[in-house]
Design a protein around this motif. Structure first.
Motif, mmCIF file in Angstrom:
data_model
loop_
_atom_site.group_PDB
_atom_site.id
_atom_site.type_symbol
_atom_site.label_atom_id
_atom_site.label_comp_id
_atom_site.label_asym_id
_atom_site.label_seq_id
_atom_site.Cartn_x
_atom_site.Cartn_y
_atom_site.Cartn_z
ATOM 1 N N GLN A 58 -9.631 -5.546 2.509
ATOM 2 C CA GLN A 58 -8.871 -4.973 3.534
ATOM 3 C C GLN A 58 -9.804 -4.529 4.493
ATOM 4 N N ARG A 59 -11.086 -3.720 3.934
ATOM 5 C CA ARG A 59 -11.882 -3.451 5.021
ATOM 6 C C ARG A 59 -12.530 -4.450 5.681
ATOM 7 N N HIS A 60 -12.847 -5.445 5.100
ATOM 8 C CA HIS A 60 -13.240 -6.867 5.789
ATOM 9 C C HIS A 60 -12.264 -7.450 6.627
ATOM 10 N N SER A 61 -10.870 -7.382 6.167
ATOM 11 C CA SER A 61 -10.143 -8.483 6.949
ATOM 12 C C SER A 61 -9.194 -7.498 8.019
ATOM 13 N N ASN A 62 -9.137 -6.263 7.844
ATOM 14 C CA ASN A 62 -7.966 -5.494 8.492
ATOM 15 C C ASN A 62 -6.526 -5.931 8.290
ATOM 16 N N ARG A 63 -6.495 -6.514 7.092
ATOM 17 C CA ARG A 63 -5.152 -6.863 6.699
ATOM 18 C C ARG A 63 -4.896 -6.356 5.346
ATOM 19 N N ILE A 64 -3.259 -6.437 4.941
ATOM 20 C CA ILE A 64 -2.967 -6.200 3.893
ATOM 21 C C ILE A 64 -3.553 -7.292 2.952
ATOM 22 N N CYS A 65 -4.041 -7.126 1.675
ATOM 23 C CA CYS A 65 -4.576 -8.327 0.929
ATOM 24 C C CYS A 65 -3.882 -7.952 -0.597
ATOM 25 N N VAL A 66 -3.625 -9.192 -0.918
ATOM 26 C CA VAL A 66 -2.927 -9.124 -2.523
ATOM 27 C C VAL A 66 -3.842 -9.846 -3.239
ATOM 28 N N ASN A 70 -18.044 -11.108 -1.476
ATOM 29 C CA ASN A 70 -19.207 -12.132 -1.475
ATOM 30 C C ASN A 70 -19.038 -13.423 -0.458
ATOM 31 N N ARG A 71 -17.799 -13.519 -0.437
ATOM 32 C CA ARG A 71 -17.532 -14.588 0.729
ATOM 33 C C ARG A 71 -16.241 -14.763 1.163
ATOM 34 N N ALA A 72 -15.942 -15.004 2.634
ATOM 35 C CA ALA A 72 -14.731 -15.125 3.148
ATOM 36 C C ALA A 72 -14.361 -16.618 3.304
ATOM 37 N N PHE A 73 -13.288 -17.234 2.943
ATOM 38 C CA PHE A 73 -12.736 -18.540 3.045
ATOM 39 C C PHE A 73 -11.969 -18.768 4.353
ATOM 40 N N LYS A 74 -10.690 -19.360 4.049
ATOM 41 C CA LYS A 74 -10.062 -19.582 5.460
ATOM 42 C C LYS A 74 -9.096 -18.185 5.259
ATOM 43 N N THR A 75 -8.076 -17.995 4.272
ATOM 44 C CA THR A 75 -7.076 -16.771 4.216
ATOM 45 C C THR A 75 -7.647 -16.183 3.041
ATOM 46 N N SER A 76 -8.504 -16.442 2.208
ATOM 47 C CA SER A 76 -8.899 -15.747 0.744
ATOM 48 C C SER A 76 -10.360 -15.236 0.841
ATOM 49 N N MET A 77 -10.729 -14.354 0.084
ATOM 50 C CA MET A 77 -12.083 -13.862 -0.151
ATOM 51 C C MET A 77 -12.321 -13.622 -1.602
ATOM 52 N N GLU A 78 -13.508 -13.733 -1.851
ATOM 53 C CA GLU A 78 -14.039 -13.370 -3.119
ATOM 54 C C GLU A 78 -14.708 -12.180 -3.389
ATOM 55 N N VAL A 79 -14.151 -11.067 -4.044
ATOM 56 C CA VAL A 79 -14.950 -9.831 -4.137
ATOM 57 C C VAL A 79 -15.290 -9.670 -5.353
ATOM 58 N N ALA A 98 -5.397 -12.281 2.284
ATOM 59 C CA ALA A 98 -4.996 -11.463 3.402
ATOM 60 C C ALA A 98 -3.604 -12.066 3.951
ATOM 61 N N VAL A 99 -2.595 -11.220 4.174
ATOM 62 C CA VAL A 99 -1.338 -11.682 4.325
ATOM 63 C C VAL A 99 -0.827 -11.014 5.862
ATOM 64 N N ASP A 100 0.110 -11.808 6.574
ATOM 65 C CA ASP A 100 0.620 -10.963 7.816
ATOM 66 C C ASP A 100 1.795 -10.439 7.665
ATOM 67 N N GLU A 101 2.188 -9.925 8.727
ATOM 68 C CA GLU A 101 3.672 -9.213 8.741
ATOM 69 C C GLU A 101 4.680 -9.926 7.948
ATOM 70 N N ASN A 102 4.634 -11.100 7.805
ATOM 71 C CA ASN A 102 5.706 -11.860 7.283
ATOM 72 C C ASN A 102 5.240 -12.238 5.655
ATOM 73 N N ASN A 103 4.126 -11.706 4.971
ATOM 74 C CA ASN A 103 3.565 -11.678 4.006
ATOM 75 C C ASN A 103 2.999 -13.153 3.732
ATOM 76 N N ASN A 104 2.749 -13.991 4.730
ATOM 77 C CA ASN A 104 2.219 -15.294 4.677
ATOM 78 C C ASN A 104 0.916 -15.302 4.832
ATOM 79 N N PRO A 105 -0.122 -16.172 3.916
ATOM 80 C CA PRO A 105 -1.455 -15.995 4.258
ATOM 81 C C PRO A 105 -1.996 -15.893 5.790
ATOM 82 N N ALA A 106 -3.115 -15.163 5.856
ATOM 83 C CA ALA A 106 -3.458 -14.949 7.419
ATOM 84 C C ALA A 106 -4.854 -15.316 7.348
#
Ligand SMILES: CC(C)(COP(=O)(O)OP(=O)(O)OC[C@H]1O[C@@H](n2cnc3c(N)ncnc32)[C@H](O)[C@@H]1OP(=O)(O)O)[C@@H](O)C(=O)NCCC(=O)NCCS
Length: 164
Positions: free
Chosen positions: A54-62, A88-97, A123-131
């Motif tokens: 969340q620190r990386h993306s400034n989004r809610i992350c699941v 470790n790496r950010a992809f399109k909407t996902s990140m490996e931590v 990371a998800v947006d306001e509608n809980n869709n991957p962002a």
């Protein structure tokens, strides 16, 4: 409300995603042998990794998945657990931590790496869709190695997901 910047415009470094969390192992965290419960440690790791994503993306992350979760050594009642997490790496909407757990006996000063794991967060947006998430720029030699290896692990995860 301020408008979110286009993710492609923002450069983020691994160091910006770093999280350090410390816990003292108390009786309620242990099993009958006085060892830290695996489930409690997983919960702490999940929280440290979520804060990092969340620190990386400034989004809610699941949490999408966890791999390579190995309990190398037991952690004892009264030890201090330090969890370090970073993207470790950010992809399109996902990140490996990556999360590393070090346990410290404060009476002897002895420290041991007790646990490591890779978490995938989405990371998800306001509608809980991957962002979409910001790209990440590895800087040190170690960060560059983790960045390279994260891609190999992602390919394995994608293969596993396709076959399941
Ligand atoms: C994680 C979740 C948002 C993904 O949604 P989805 O509809 O499957 O989305 P997509 O197929 O578009 O995948 C989105 C991203 O997640 C990744 N992903 C999805 N499932 C994954 C898994 N099991 N392991 C690793 N990565 C995964 C995809 O690779 C993709 O990454 P990319 O955009 O960087 O290429 C959805 O599965 C979900 O909500 N799961 C439950 C999460 C949860 O409740 N966690 C526990 C509490 S936080």
């Amino acid at each position: 409300m301020a408008k979110r910047q286009d993710s492609s415009l923002k450069k983020r470094f691994v160091v910006d995603s770093q999280v350090e969390m410390t816990q003292l192992v108390l009786p309620n965290d242990t099993n009958q042998l006085g060892n830290l419960l695996g489930g409690r440690l997983m919960e702490w790791m999940d929280i440290a990794a979520a804060v990092s994503a969340q620190r990386h993306s400034n989004r809610i992350c699941v949490t999408a998945g966890v791999d390579n979760l190995v309990f190398h050594q037991p952690i004892r009642l009264g030890e201090v657990v330090t969890l370090r997490a970073s993207v470790n790496r950010a992809f399109k909407t996902s990140m490996e931590v990556g999360v590393q757990v070090v346990a410290e006996n404060q009476l002897t000063g002895y420290r041991k790496t007790a646990n490591t794991a890779y978490f995938t967060f989405v990371a998800v947006d306001e509608n809980n869709n991957p962002a979409n998430v910001f790209p990440i720029v590895p800087q040190s030699k170690e960060e560059k190695r983790r960045y390279r290896e994260a891609l190999q692990r992602r390919l394995m995860r994608l293969r596993r997901r396709k076959n399941s």
